[in-house]
Design a protein around this motif. Structure first.
Motif: not given
Length: 328
Positions: A99, A102, A112, A115, A126, A128
């Motif tokens: 992705a 976020l 997300c 994507v 993803v 973070n």
């Protein structure tokens, strides 16, 4: 060897008919199993984990082949994601995708946006902050873009559906996603160029092939320049002995390939005329992906800014002076 092997699989399994069927909601099992059973998901994985530990320069032609065949599955993303997760956590089965961003809402939900292959992915990896999340696709609310044939989706997880996520320390997913899509774009543009050149030589008008008209020759030569530049920029991101593409080289690769994608697609359709946009003709399978992959993980506008900021922060005074002088 790996490029030739996957080319044979793609010729048999990733036909235009198969691409059309999958993007229309058909089963992807046959294509996915053919690639997975051949071991291509573990190309970058260490040998002690059953992988081929393929060097980056050898991975590049594999990725461009996927682009040339308008791959409708997140194969490139799955190869890369499995490498990121290897040794850190249990790798989930099925199709993995990366992705680009976020968003964490106040109610605890995670989103997300846009994507790649989010409509069919089994899990989403993803970034973070300084961690990586692995989120299950089955529990996400998937919102499609509505674009014909697109498998891009915005995915949202409510707090109660996030129990299967896994967190681990990692980084660099933005640049990794950019490098992967740069290679896919390069392969697709090369295929579009080959199709356009062939069509210009085959299509006759006023008693000769349209490729003999100077106006068409000029357009094709401009296309050739951009395709060559895009291939060189993308390949440069997959050099060296590192296990992942270099961040700055990835940014430059995505910037250059995204910039070229719009021009290559427009010239291809200009040369083909009306037939290029028909559903039955294969050109649109590739040019639609050029536009889709161009903005995946950031368009040229985003990555141009990233490149500029990193150059300014690098302390290379001569380059900085040149940029400042040129902007006056």
């Amino acid at each position: 060897m790996f490029a030739e092997a996957i080319e044979e699989i793609l010729k048999d399994q990733c036909t235009p008919a198969a691409v059309r069927a999958i993007q229309a909601g058909g089963s992807a099992e046959a294509l996915w199993d053919a690639i997975a059973d051949a071991g291509f998901l573990e190309l970058l994985a260490p040998e002690d984990l059953g992988g081929a530990m393929l060097p980056l320069p050898d991975l590049f032609p594999v990725l461009t082949a996927l682009g040339a065949y308008a791959m409708p599955l997140p194969l490139a993303q799955s190869i890369a994601a499995r490498t990121v997760l290897a040794g850190r956590t249990e790798i989930p089965a099925g199709m993995l995708t990366l992705a680009p961003a976020l968003r964490c809402a106040e109610d605890g939900s995670l989103t997300c946006p846009l994507v790649p292959y989010g409509a069919i992915a089994d899990h989403v990896v993803v970034q973070n902050e300084d961690q990586v999340l692995v989120l299950p696709g089955a529990s996400a609310v998937r919102t499609l873009t509505g674009v014909h044939g697109s498998l891009v989706a915005t995915m949202t997880w409510q707090p109660e559906s996030q129990t299967a996520q896994t967190t681990l320390a990692a980084g660099g997913l933005a640049e990794l996603g950019a490098a992967l899509h740069a290679a896919l774009l390069a392969g697709a543009m090369r295929r579009v160029f080959d199709m356009t050149l062939q069509y210009a030589n085959d299509r006759t008008q006023f008693g000769k092939s349209i490729g003999k008209f100077q106006a068409i020759q000029h357009q094709i030569s401009v296309m050739a320049e951009h395709v060559a530049a895009a291939l060189i920029a993308a390949e440069a991101a997959f050099q060296g002995d590192a296990r992942m593409p270099a961040p700055l080289a990835s940014a430059i690769a995505k910037s250059r390939t995204s910039e070229a994608a719009v021009l290559v697609a427009s010239i291809a359709h200009a040369v083909h005329g009306a037939i290029g946009v028909t559903e039955e003709y294969d050109l649109q399978l590739l040019t639609r992906r050029l536009h889709e992959w161009r903005i995946a993980h950031g368009s040229e506008a985003h990555w141009n800014q990233v490149v500029g900021q990193r150059v300014l922060q690098s302390g290379q005074e001569r380059i900085v002076d040149f940029i400042r002088t040129a902007s006056v």
